[in-house]
Motif scaffolding. Structure first.
Motif, PDB file in Angstrom:
ATOM      1  N   THR A  92       0.830  -1.204   0.000  1.00  0.00           N
ATOM      2  CA  THR A  92       0.000   0.000   0.000  1.00  0.00           C
ATOM      3  C   THR A  92       0.863   1.251   0.000  1.00  0.00           C
ATOM      4  O   THR A  92       0.527   2.244  -0.645  1.00  0.00           O
ATOM      5  CB  THR A  92      -0.932   0.040   1.216  1.00  0.00           C
ATOM      6  N   GLY A  93       2.000   1.191   0.710  1.00  0.00           N
ATOM      7  CA  GLY A  93       2.898   2.339   0.749  1.00  0.00           C
ATOM      8  C   GLY A  93       3.515   2.614  -0.608  1.00  0.00           C
ATOM      9  O   GLY A  93       3.648   3.766  -1.030  1.00  0.00           O
ATOM     10  N   ILE A  94       3.891   1.544  -1.300  1.00  0.00           N
ATOM     11  CA  ILE A  94       4.465   1.704  -2.636  1.00  0.00           C
ATOM     12  C   ILE A  94       3.406   2.285  -3.574  1.00  0.00           C
ATOM     13  O   ILE A  94       3.684   3.184  -4.366  1.00  0.00           O
ATOM     14  CB  ILE A  94       4.987   0.346  -3.157  1.00  0.00           C
ATOM     15  N   LEU A  95       2.184   1.792  -3.412  1.00  0.00           N
ATOM     16  CA  LEU A  95       1.080   2.307  -4.229  1.00  0.00           C
ATOM     17  C   LEU A  95       0.847   3.790  -3.942  1.00  0.00           C
ATOM     18  O   LEU A  95       0.713   4.607  -4.856  1.00  0.00           O
ATOM     19  CB  LEU A  95      -0.179   1.499  -3.913  1.00  0.00           C
ATOM     20  N   THR A  96       0.835   4.144  -2.647  1.00  0.00           N
ATOM     21  CA  THR A  96       0.648   5.547  -2.283  1.00  0.00           C
ATOM     22  C   THR A  96       1.736   6.409  -2.885  1.00  0.00           C
ATOM     23  O   THR A  96       1.470   7.468  -3.461  1.00  0.00           O
ATOM     24  CB  THR A  96       0.706   5.723  -0.752  1.00  0.00           C
ATOM     25  N   GLY A  97       2.983   5.962  -2.755  1.00  0.00           N
ATOM     26  CA  GLY A  97       4.109   6.711  -3.312  1.00  0.00           C
ATOM     27  C   GLY A  97       3.947   6.912  -4.810  1.00  0.00           C
ATOM     28  O   GLY A  97       4.168   8.010  -5.335  1.00  0.00           O
ATOM     29  N   SER A  98       3.516   5.829  -5.482  1.00  0.00           N
ATOM     30  CA  SER A  98       3.341   5.930  -6.930  1.00  0.00           C
ATOM     31  C   SER A  98       2.266   6.947  -7.278  1.00  0.00           C
ATOM     32  O   SER A  98       2.428   7.763  -8.186  1.00  0.00           O
ATOM     33  CB  SER A  98       2.953   4.576  -7.518  1.00  0.00           C
ATOM     34  N   ILE A  99       1.157   6.888  -6.552  1.00  0.00           N
ATOM     35  CA  ILE A  99       0.050   7.796  -6.871  1.00  0.00           C
ATOM     36  C   ILE A  99       0.447   9.246  -6.610  1.00  0.00           C
ATOM     37  O   ILE A  99       0.165  10.137  -7.405  1.00  0.00           O
ATOM     38  CB  ILE A  99      -1.205   7.417  -6.070  1.00  0.00           C
ATOM     39  N   LEU A 100       1.138   9.474  -5.491  1.00  0.00           N
ATOM     40  CA  LEU A 100       1.599  10.840  -5.199  1.00  0.00           C
ATOM     41  C   LEU A 100       2.536  11.328  -6.289  1.00  0.00           C
ATOM     42  O   LEU A 100       2.468  12.482  -6.723  1.00  0.00           O
ATOM     43  CB  LEU A 100       2.296  10.889  -3.843  1.00  0.00           C
ATOM     44  N   ALA A 101       3.413  10.416  -6.739  1.00  0.00           N
ATOM     45  CA  ALA A 101       4.345  10.780  -7.802  1.00  0.00           C
ATOM     46  C   ALA A 101       3.580  11.104  -9.077  1.00  0.00           C
ATOM     47  O   ALA A 101       3.876  12.094  -9.761  1.00  0.00           O
ATOM     48  CB  ALA A 101       5.340   9.645  -8.044  1.00  0.00           C
ATOM     49  N   VAL A 102       2.580  10.280  -9.389  1.00  0.00           N
ATOM     50  CA  VAL A 102       1.782  10.515 -10.585  1.00  0.00           C
ATOM     51  C   VAL A 102       1.058  11.858 -10.474  1.00  0.00           C
ATOM     52  O   VAL A 102       1.020  12.650 -11.414  1.00  0.00           O
ATOM     53  CB  VAL A 102       0.776   9.362 -10.806  1.00  0.00           C
ATOM     54  N   GLY A 103       0.527  12.143  -9.279  1.00  0.00           N
ATOM     55  CA  GLY A 103      -0.162  13.410  -9.059  1.00  0.00           C
ATOM     56  C   GLY A 103       0.765  14.584  -9.284  1.00  0.00           C
ATOM     57  O   GLY A 103       0.405  15.584  -9.910  1.00  0.00           O
ATOM     58  N   ARG A 104       1.980  14.448  -8.785  1.00  0.00           N
ATOM     59  CA  ARG A 104       2.969  15.510  -8.966  1.00  0.00           C
ATOM     60  C   ARG A 104       3.376  15.608 -10.429  1.00  0.00           C
ATOM     61  O   ARG A 104       3.448  16.691 -11.007  1.00  0.00           O
ATOM     62  CB  ARG A 104       4.184  15.206  -8.076  1.00  0.00           C
TER      63      ARG A 104
END
Lengths: 302, 255
Positions: free
Chosen positions: A211-223
């Motif tokens: 879930t943390g890796i997923l969160t990191g990915s989504i935040l990165a995508v958002g940025r």
């Protein structure tokens, strides 16, 4: 008497206290007001412009009519490729920092310093780095090696690589945080059963931090989805007849399209409704991505 | 000392340091095979550090250092030639907190087994059943082997951890305060289990609970401030200790 102490506080002091609270509350409301005002403006002015045609058609007549489909698709390709390039590297770095590095070692501190510095570099600098390193150095190098001529120019590939570097700190921080949230006891239990460090990471740490890796990915995508300055020089284009068919082609991008509509159009006023609608799509996209990340994160913390 | 049992674990002048702080001073003792050896002493006395030195779990902490010898089956476990991973496969460990992996009961028990070899489903099922029977948990969980281990009660979780440790077929079981988070009934079950398991395994138990040491162990060592004060048959330690510190501790005058 207690009562005296309470009631004899002088009026000026009470007024001062009242105004201090009022001021703080007004500032807080102003922040909410700003957000509501901004979102409201775009919803009010752009909401009507968002139609299926708008989302699914190519721009026409020098970007003054038609839709944003290539920009929407280009942004999606861009962030997907960025994720594929960046998340594995970020995760690997986080694995090193959290699982292998001695916390106060010279090397671990250097890596952390680099990550923090990277997070503070203005994005235009990443754009210049992208041109210098990816396009000119790597791209030209690959072309020379393969005898091709497709890599030595700005493209979807190099823009994604540039954004991957730009979003690396976001990924590393989010993933490392989720690694650290895996209890030490679980690692010890695994090691005590004769697992190696790698087996422990693969079988215990990674599954518990997905879930943390997923969160990191989504935040990165958002940025990454909202980033324009970093990709201006490395492959984005203002107009395109077709979607990119290879990673070495140029692409359109929502944020850049907005910049083009508002400054590079022959008739800026005519494009105003398009600008509002495009902004609304971009805002909605980043908002949704961040919201997803927040929701996953709050579930993770429970 | 119980001379009739062969020696399984031997420490000679074993010293342990966390950075510059010395935690164990010249520990010398012999732990006999297939017996229960208990270590008691106040918090911070070094008993857990000693236990975790046997399977080198302290290696995981930055800045630790040992000197002296810790010999298991004639081999110094701190010898450069020793493969820590293989060492730990021969020494099972049960921790203070019951910490099942967030996987199914079945996967918890097969975790250690499937690390390096691929076993058939029937072979795995056999090990799961025998490990759960050994840890007196089979009857309670046999119908929900594929449910998450996190759904078990605290006492069941701890017995699952014991089953997980015995599944890799070690010779030695190290138990670091295995009952300190359990209620009296669960504690009773784990103690019964220890009594049964000692026919097969050499058990080393660290406990805060002196009555527990008295009930389940064959010999007891008393640690104080990093030193082994006294090590003898459990009955001797509890009825006629030779050192005044031991007597003070077991009669509750300090610690």
């Amino acid at each position: 008497m207690i009562n005296d102490v309470v009631t004899t506080r002088p009026l000026p002091k009470r007024l001062l206290g009242f105004f201090a609270v009022l001021l703080a509350a007004t500032a807080a409301f102003a922040v909410i007001g700003l957000i509501l005002g901004m979102v409201g403006t775009f919803v009010f002015n752009g909401g009507g412009g968002i139609t299926w045609t708008f989302l699914s058609e190519f721009p026409r007549n020098s970007n003054t009519e038609g839709g944003i489909w290539p920009a929407l698709a280009g942004t999606t390709f861009l962030v997907l490729l960025m994720t594929i390039l960046g998340v594995p590297i970020g995760t690997a770095t986080a694995i090193y920092l959290s699982e292998f590095a001695k916390q106060d070692s010279w090397f671990a501190r250097s890596v952390r310093f680099a990550v923090n510095t990277l997070a503070g570099v203005p994005s235009i600098v990443f754009g210049l780095f992208g041109v210098g390193f990816f396009v000119q150095f790597m791209g030209t190098g690959i072309d020379g090696f393969l005898g091709t001529s497709s890599f030595g120019d700005g493209s979807l590939l190099w823009a994604s690589a540039t954004l991957a570097v730009l979003t690396l700190p976001v990924v590393i921080v989010a993933v490392e945080e989720s690694f650290r949230a895996v209890p030490k006891d679980l690692r010890e239990a695994s090691l005590a059963l004769g697992a190696t460090r790698w087996q422990t990471i693969v079988k215990v740490v990674l599954p518990n931090s997905l879930t943390g890796i997923l969160t990191g990915s989504i935040l990165a995508v958002g940025r990454g989805a909202g980033e324009v300055a970093a990709i201006i020089f490395v492959g984005v284009t203002y107009s395109s007849e077709s979607l990119p068919s290879a990673v070495t082609e140029k692409f359109m991008h929502l944020g850049y399209h907005l910049f083009v509509l508002s400054t590079q159009s022959p008739d800026v006023d005519k494009t105003l409704p398009l600008q509002f609608a495009t902004t609304l799509v971009l805002l909605g996209l980043t908002f949704l991505l961040n919201l997803t990340a927040i929701l996953i994160r709050s579930r993770l913390r429970k | 000392m119980a001379k009739e049992y062969p020696v399984k674990i031997e420490a000679h002048d074993f010293n342990f340091y966390y950075g510059v702080k010395q935690a164990l001073y010249n520990i010398t003792l012999s732990i006999p095979e297939r017996r229960v050896t208990a270590f008691i002493g106040p918090s911070g006395c070094g008993k857990s550090t000693f236990l975790r030195s046997i399977n080198r779990m302290n290696d995981l902490i930055d800045g630790t250092r040992v000197d002296g010898h810790m010999v298991v089956d004639g081999t110094d476990v701190y010898d450069k030639e020793v493969d820590v991973v293989r060492l730990r496969r021969r020494i099972g460990m049960v921790f203070q907190k019951s910490i099942p992996f967030p996987k199914s009961i079945f996967e918890n028990i097969t975790y250690g087994l499937t690390l390096n070899e691929k076993l058939s489903k029937s072979a795995l099922e056999e090990v799961v059943e025998s490990s759960l029977r050994k840890s007196a948990l089979w009857e309670e969980v046999k119908d929900r082997l594929h449910h998450s281990a996190l759904g078990l009660s605290g006492g069941q979780q701890q017995r699952l951890c014991i089953a997980r440790a015995v599944a890799i077929n070690p010779d030695i079981l190290l138990m670091d305060e295995p009952c300190s988070a359990l209620d009296p009934i669960s504690t009773g079950k784990v103690e019964e289990l220890i009594a049964e398991l000692k026919d097969t395994y050499t058990i080393v138990l660290v406990t805060h609970n002196m009555q527990q040491a008295g009930r389940v162990s064959d010999q007891t060592g008393f640690f104080l401030m990093g030193s082994l004060i006294e090590f003898d048959r459990t009955r001797t330690i509890f009825t006629s200790p030779s050192k005044k510190e031991t007597e003070d501790y077991i009669t509750g005058r300090f610690g």
